[in-house]
Design a protein around this motif. Structure first.
Motif, PDB file in Angstrom:
ATOM      1  N   PRO A 307      47.351  41.568  49.509  1.00 53.10           N
ATOM      2  CA  PRO A 307      45.906  41.692  49.784  1.00 53.10           C
ATOM      3  C   PRO A 307      45.043  41.338  48.574  1.00 53.10           C
ATOM      4  CG  PRO A 307      47.084  43.628  50.589  1.00 53.10           C
ATOM      5  CD  PRO A 307      48.079  42.817  49.807  1.00 53.10           C
ATOM      6  N   PHE A 308      45.517  41.728  47.380  1.00 49.15           N
ATOM      7  CA  PHE A 308      44.781  41.393  46.151  1.00 49.15           C
ATOM      8  C   PHE A 308      44.597  39.883  46.048  1.00 49.15           C
ATOM      9  CE2 PHE A 308      44.735  39.979  41.756  1.00 49.15           C
ATOM     10  CZ  PHE A 308      43.874  40.855  41.118  1.00 49.15           C
ATOM     11  N   TRP A 309      45.706  39.151  46.224  1.00 50.43           N
ATOM     12  CA  TRP A 309      45.622  37.700  46.035  1.00 50.43           C
ATOM     13  C   TRP A 309      44.956  36.994  47.207  1.00 50.43           C
ATOM     14  CZ3 TRP A 309      45.483  35.632  41.516  1.00 50.43           C
ATOM     15  CH2 TRP A 309      46.071  36.323  40.446  1.00 50.43           C
ATOM     16  N   GLU A 310      45.011  37.632  48.384  1.00 48.00           N
ATOM     17  CA  GLU A 310      44.250  37.047  49.496  1.00 48.00           C
ATOM     18  C   GLU A 310      42.761  37.040  49.153  1.00 48.00           C
ATOM     19  OE1 GLU A 310      45.817  39.409  52.668  1.00 48.00           O
ATOM     20  OE2 GLU A 310      47.234  37.843  53.282  1.00 48.00           O
ATOM     21  N   HIS A 311      42.350  38.042  48.382  1.00 49.00           N
ATOM     22  CA  HIS A 311      40.956  38.078  47.935  1.00 49.00           C
ATOM     23  C   HIS A 311      40.715  37.107  46.773  1.00 49.00           C
ATOM     24  CE1 HIS A 311      37.021  39.704  46.835  1.00 49.00           C
ATOM     25  NE2 HIS A 311      37.445  39.711  45.584  1.00 49.00           N
ATOM     26  N   PHE A 312      41.591  37.151  45.755  1.00 46.51           N
ATOM     27  CA  PHE A 312      41.304  36.422  44.515  1.00 46.51           C
ATOM     28  C   PHE A 312      41.827  34.981  44.471  1.00 46.51           C
ATOM     29  CE2 PHE A 312      40.640  40.725  42.689  1.00 46.51           C
ATOM     30  CZ  PHE A 312      39.468  40.495  41.993  1.00 46.51           C
ATOM     31  N   TYR A 313      42.850  34.688  45.303  1.00 52.19           N
ATOM     32  CA  TYR A 313      43.501  33.385  45.137  1.00 52.19           C
ATOM     33  C   TYR A 313      42.575  32.186  45.345  1.00 52.19           C
ATOM     34  CZ  TYR A 313      47.178  29.888  44.998  1.00 52.19           C
ATOM     35  OH  TYR A 313      47.952  28.819  44.654  1.00 52.19           O
ATOM     36  N   PRO A 314      41.681  32.215  46.339  1.00 49.40           N
ATOM     37  CA  PRO A 314      40.825  31.028  46.516  1.00 49.40           C
ATOM     38  C   PRO A 314      40.083  30.634  45.234  1.00 49.40           C
ATOM     39  CG  PRO A 314      40.642  32.475  48.411  1.00 49.40           C
ATOM     40  CD  PRO A 314      41.470  33.218  47.400  1.00 49.40           C
ATOM     41  N   PHE A 320      42.170  26.500  38.855  1.00 48.05           N
ATOM     42  CA  PHE A 320      43.374  25.838  38.326  1.00 48.05           C
ATOM     43  C   PHE A 320      43.969  24.920  39.390  1.00 48.05           C
ATOM     44  CE2 PHE A 320      42.906  29.903  36.077  1.00 48.05           C
ATOM     45  CZ  PHE A 320      42.775  29.430  34.780  1.00 48.05           C
ATOM     46  N   SER A 321      43.125  24.036  39.895  1.00 46.00           N
ATOM     47  CA  SER A 321      43.541  23.229  41.047  1.00 46.00           C
ATOM     48  C   SER A 321      44.700  22.288  40.718  1.00 46.00           C
ATOM     49  CB  SER A 321      42.345  22.445  41.588  1.00 46.00           C
ATOM     50  OG  SER A 321      41.731  21.739  40.530  1.00 46.00           O
ATOM     51  N   SER A 322      44.743  21.741  39.497  1.00 46.74           N
ATOM     52  CA  SER A 322      45.827  20.793  39.212  1.00 46.74           C
ATOM     53  C   SER A 322      47.169  21.522  39.089  1.00 46.74           C
ATOM     54  CB  SER A 322      45.523  19.985  37.947  1.00 46.74           C
ATOM     55  OG  SER A 322      45.604  20.808  36.805  1.00 46.74           O
ATOM     56  N   GLN A 323      47.164  22.690  38.462  1.00 49.34           N
ATOM     57  CA  GLN A 323      48.419  23.439  38.317  1.00 49.34           C
ATOM     58  C   GLN A 323      48.925  23.957  39.662  1.00 49.34           C
ATOM     59  OE1 GLN A 323      45.658  23.916  36.516  1.00 49.34           O
ATOM     60  NE2 GLN A 323      46.128  24.310  34.355  1.00 49.34           N
ATOM     61  N   LEU A 324      47.991  24.274  40.566  1.00 48.40           N
ATOM     62  CA  LEU A 324      48.368  24.944  41.813  1.00 48.40           C
ATOM     63  C   LEU A 324      48.270  24.018  43.022  1.00 48.40           C
ATOM     64  CD1 LEU A 324      46.609  28.338  41.023  1.00 48.40           C
ATOM     65  CD2 LEU A 324      49.070  27.884  41.002  1.00 48.40           C
ATOM     66  N   ASP A 325      48.294  22.732  42.741  1.00 44.12           N
ATOM     67  CA  ASP A 325      48.193  21.746  43.818  1.00 44.12           C
ATOM     68  C   ASP A 325      49.300  21.979  44.853  1.00 44.12           C
ATOM     69  OD1 ASP A 325      47.175  19.505  45.123  1.00 44.12           O
ATOM     70  OD2 ASP A 325      48.693  18.213  44.185  1.00 44.12           O
ATOM     71  N   VAL A 329      48.710  30.780  49.109  1.00 43.31           N
ATOM     72  CA  VAL A 329      48.638  32.143  48.577  1.00 43.31           C
ATOM     73  C   VAL A 329      49.980  32.875  48.690  1.00 43.31           C
ATOM     74  CG1 VAL A 329      47.707  33.128  50.743  1.00 43.31           C
ATOM     75  CG2 VAL A 329      47.333  34.312  48.564  1.00 43.31           C
ATOM     76  N   LYS A 330      50.717  32.649  49.791  1.00 45.17           N
ATOM     77  CA  LYS A 330      51.998  33.352  49.950  1.00 45.17           C
ATOM     78  C   LYS A 330      53.013  32.872  48.922  1.00 45.17           C
ATOM     79  CE  LYS A 330      51.809  35.787  54.108  1.00 45.17           C
ATOM     80  NZ  LYS A 330      51.747  35.455  55.534  1.00 45.17           N
ATOM     81  N   TYR A 333      52.005  34.387  45.671  1.00 42.23           N
ATOM     82  CA  TYR A 333      52.338  35.819  45.698  1.00 42.23           C
ATOM     83  C   TYR A 333      53.826  36.034  45.445  1.00 42.23           C
ATOM     84  CZ  TYR A 333      53.722  40.102  48.203  1.00 42.23           C
ATOM     85  OH  TYR A 333      54.303  41.286  48.570  1.00 42.23           O
ATOM     86  N   LYS A 334      54.651  35.206  46.076  1.00 38.71           N
ATOM     87  CA  LYS A 334      56.098  35.333  45.855  1.00 38.71           C
ATOM     88  C   LYS A 334      56.459  34.990  44.406  1.00 38.71           C
ATOM     89  CE  LYS A 334      57.993  34.753  50.484  1.00 38.71           C
ATOM     90  NZ  LYS A 334      58.700  33.858  51.419  1.00 38.71           N
ATOM     91  N   ALA A 335      55.826  33.967  43.888  1.00 39.65           N
ATOM     92  CA  ALA A 335      56.164  33.520  42.522  1.00 39.65           C
ATOM     93  C   ALA A 335      55.831  34.586  41.483  1.00 39.65           C
ATOM     94  CB  ALA A 335      55.426  32.221  42.204  1.00 39.65           C
ATOM     95  N   ILE A 336      54.677  35.229  41.642  1.00 36.73           N
ATOM     96  CA  ILE A 336      54.318  36.247  40.633  1.00 36.73           C
ATOM     97  C   ILE A 336      55.154  37.503  40.790  1.00 36.73           C
ATOM     98  CG2 ILE A 336      51.932  35.457  40.229  1.00 36.73           C
ATOM     99  CD1 ILE A 336      51.090  37.865  42.069  1.00 36.73           C
ATOM    100  N   ASN A 337      55.889  37.588  41.892  1.00 31.92           N
ATOM    101  CA  ASN A 337      56.791  38.725  42.070  1.00 31.92           C
ATOM    102  C   ASN A 337      58.256  38.329  41.904  1.00 31.92           C
ATOM    103  OD1 ASN A 337      55.293  41.294  42.855  1.00 31.92           O
ATOM    104  ND2 ASN A 337      54.274  39.748  44.115  1.00 31.92           N
ATOM    105  N   LYS A 338      58.485  37.117  41.440  1.00 36.43           N
ATOM    106  CA  LYS A 338      59.851  36.643  41.265  1.00 36.43           C
ATOM    107  C   LYS A 338      60.608  37.544  40.292  1.00 36.43           C
ATOM    108  CE  LYS A 338      62.696  32.673  40.235  1.00 36.43           C
ATOM    109  NZ  LYS A 338      62.774  31.228  39.999  1.00 36.43           N
TER     110      LYS A 338
END
Lengths: 371, 371
Positions: A307-314, A320-325, A329-330, A333-338
C-alpha cells in the motif's frame, strides 16, 4: 516533598544538559568535523562525560532520590516513575568512576576516527587495535558490577532494563533455525528481479524523496533536521531538536531510502515524548528494543509494504524514469523485499536483518567472554 | 613547581573544554538548529557556562595561580605568560556569580532567536525587548566590578586588556572629523560605476570562488570548514578545528566574497596559534583588535587590492561573464572599493567601516551609561 523534588529535578536537569551537549558534540563529530578535529573533540567529550558523571553521583542526588523514593512509595504517577528510573541509573552510575567515563570517551572518539578511515580504505587492520581497546574497556566496565549470571547481562541491562542474556537467548534460539530455514527456502526459490535497484540514482532527488516520505510520516522539521553521515543515526538534543542522518551509496538507492525511514521512526518516537519529561531521565525512549520497534515499523511494516508503494511509486517512478523503465509497482515492491544475505546490517532485508542481530549478539557475547 | 603547573593546566584544560563545547553549541545554533530548538539550547548553554565559571573560580585554581605567580615571578616564558593571563582572567571571573553567567546565556540565546526573526521580518520591535534585557545584564555585569574611570572600561577590558574608553576616544576623536571629511570628498567627486555589483550572482559559484581564494590565503581545510549563517563569524573549537561562516545576499556578491576573506583572516590567526597553548588561556588571540587587524588585512589590504584582482579577476570574470560583460579589472577594482555610506557594518567599504566602528562605540557607551 515538592521542594526536594524540585531540587532533584534541578540537579538532574543540569546532568541532562551536559549529556545533551555531549550529544551535540558527538553529532557534529559524525556529520561535520574536519579531519584533524577529532583529537580535541575526544578530549572535550571526555571532560563533559566526566563532569556529567560527577554531578550525577553526588551524595546530594543520592540522598534526594532515597528520600523521594520512600515518600513516593507506591505512587503511580510521572514523578514516581522519574524517581524509579533515576534511582536505577544512580545505583549503576555510582559504581563507575568518572575517570573511567572520561577514558572511554577518548578511546571511543579515537576508535570512531579510525573506523571512518578503515571504512573508506576497506582496511580492518586500521580499526582493529582501537576495537580491542574498546572491548577491553567494556570488560573493565563489567568488572565494576557484581557478578551477574552472565557478564553480558550487565551491558544488556543498560539498554534493556532488567533483561538477561538468557532471556534473549530463549527468544533467539528457537527463532534462529526457523529463520535460517525460511531464508534458505526463499533464496532457493526462483529469484525476483532487482537489477534496477543496483543502478546510479541521483543523490539529491533520492534524498528529496526520502524527505517527502518522512514528512508524510509526521516528522516535524521545525523540531529537527536531516544530514548526511557515514552511519545513519538519530540523536536527540531536546524534544524540540531531534535530528537524523542518512547516507548515500553509489548504485544502492535503498540504502538512502530505508535509512531515512528507519531513523525517522526513531525520531517520531523522540519527538513524541511528553515535553513535561524534558531534562529528566524519562526524556528518552523506554528501552532500545522499544526504540527499534518504532524505527523498524516505519521502515518495514510501512515502508516496505505494497500500500505504501501504491501511493508513492508513481512519483518515484516519474523521478527515476530511466532506472525504472518497464518496472511496475509490484515488481518494485518485490525487489525492495528481496531476501539475500549481505554484509551490512543497516542495508539488510527484513529476513536477513534478524540474522544480523543474532550474529551480532553472539559476537558481542564472545568478545565480552574473551572466547 | 612542575606539579603545581601540571595541576593548574589540568584544571584550566577542563574549563577550556567546557568553553569549547559551548562554542560548538553556539556555532550549531547559528548554523544548523531547527526553529524550535533554541529554548533548550539556551538552557544547555546556560548550564555549560555556569559550570565552566564554577570550575574556574575555585579556591584551588586561585591558590595554584598565586603560588605559581610568585614562583615564576619575572620569568619570560610561555608558562609565565599563561599564569599572567590566567591570573587576570581569574580575578575578573571571581567577581561574577555563576548564576549570572547562566542567566546571561539564556537571555542571549533568546535574544539571538528574536534577532533572527526580527531580521527576516525587518521588524526591530521583535528584538527590542530582548536587546533591553541584554543591556540591563551588561550594566549589571559592570556593577560587579569596582568603579572605573568610565563604566565602559570594564567591558572594554574583556576584549582589549588594559585599554580605557579614554584611550579609544583619544584615537577616534581626532580621526573622526578627518574620516568624515575624506568620505565627503570622495562621495562628492565623480562616482565610480558599480552597478555590475548589484546583480544576481550564482550562489554556489560565488562561494566556490571564495573557497578558492582563502585556500590560496592558506586556510587549512583539514582543520576547519565553512558554512552559511545569517551573520558571518569565525569560531574555534581547537587549533585543529577553526570554522568560519559566510552569507549570501541576493544582488550583493561582495557580501559573500569579503565576508569569507574577513573570517578567513580571523581563522588564519587562530589556525596559527602554537599547538602547545591548546587548552590554556593562551589558546586564542591576544585581543580583539589584534584579531581584527588580521581579518581586515586579508579582507582589505589583500582582498581589495589591485594586485589581488589582477591575479583573480580573469577567472572571476570568466565565471560571471554575463554580469561582468565589458568590465575590466581596473573598473572592477574601483567598484569594490567604492565609498558609500551604508547601514550594514559587515558590508561596508573600507572608509565608511571606520565610521561604523566609531558610531558603534558611541552607541555602546550611551547604552552602558543609560543616556
Amino acid at each position: 516533598m515538592s521542594e526536594k523534588l524540585n531540587q532533584l529535578k534541578k540537579l538532574l536537569g543540569e546532568v541532562s544538559d551536559i549529556g545533551r551537549a555531549a550529544s551535540v558534540l558527538g553529532w557534529d563529530q559524525q556529520v561535520n568535523i574536519p579531519p584533524k578535529g577529532h583529537e580535541a573533540r575526544g578530549q572535550q567529550l571526555a571532560t563533559l562525560s566526566k563532569i556529567a558523571q560527577e554531578k550525577f553521583i553526588t551524595d546530594e542526588v543520592g540522598g534526594l532520590i532515597e528520600d523521594l523514593k520512600s515518600e513516593l512509595n507506591g505512587a503511580d504517577n510521572d514523578d514516581a516513575a522519574m524517581i524509579r528510573v533515576a534511582s536505577r541509573n544512580y545505583d549503576k552510575a555510582k559504581r563507575v568512576p568518572p575517570s573511567f567515563i572520561a577514558e572511554q570517551a577518548v578511546v571511543s572518539s579515537k576508535a570512531f576516527e579510525a573506523w571512518m578511515e578503515a571504512r573508506s580504505k576497506s582496511d580492518f587492520s586500521i580499526f582493529q587495535p582501537h576495537l580491542e581497546k574498546v572491548v577491553e574497556l567494556v570488560r573493565k566496565y563489567v568488572s565494576f558490577f557484581p557478578p551477574a549470571d552472565h557478564p553480558y547481562d550487565t551491558l544488556l541491562d543498560d539498554y534493556e532494563p532488567g533483561m538477561k542474556t538468557a532471556d534473549v537467548k530463549a527468544i533467539f534460539d528457537p527463532l534462529r533455525p526457523k529463520q535460517v530455514e525460511l531464508i534458505k527456502a526463499i533464496t532457493s526459490a526462483k529469484q525476483v528481479k532487482a537489477d534496477f535497484l543496483f543502478k546510479k540514482y541521483n543523490e539529491k532527488k533520492l534524498i528529496d524523496f526520502g524527505v517527502d516520505v518522512i514528512t508524510k510520516y509526521g516528522y516535524d522539521w521545525s523540531r529537527g533536521r536531516q544530514d548526511k553521515a557515514p552511519h545513519p543515526f538519530e540523536t536527540t538534543f531536546s524534544v524540540d531538536d531531534v535530528r537524523i542522518t542518512t547516507r548515500f551509496e553509489d548504485d544502492n538507492p535503498t540504502a538512502t531510502l530505508f535509512s531515512t525511514m528507519h531513523e525517522a521512526g526513531h525520531a517520531l518516537y523522540e519527538q513524541g515524548v511528553n515535553p513535561a519529561y524534558e531534562r529528566t531521565p524519562l526524556a528518552s525512549g523506554t528501552s532500545l528494543a522499544v526504540h527499534e520497534s518504532q524505527s523498524r515499523m516505519w521502515e518495514n511494516l510501512v515502508g516496505r509494504s505494497l500500500p505504501f508503494w501504491e501511493h508513492f511509486y508513481p512519483s518515484f517512478k516519474k523521478t527515476f524514469s530511466s532506472q525504472l523503465d518497464g518496472v511496475g509497482v509490484k515488481a518494485f515492491y518485490k525487489a525492495i523485499n528481496k531476501v539475500e544475505p549481505s554484509l551490512i546490517r543497516v542495508n539488510a532485508d527484513e529476513a536477513t536483518y534478524n540474522l544480523h542481530i543474532m550474529l551480532r549478539l553472539e559476537l558481542e557475547i564472545a568478545m565480552v567472554e574473551g572466547s
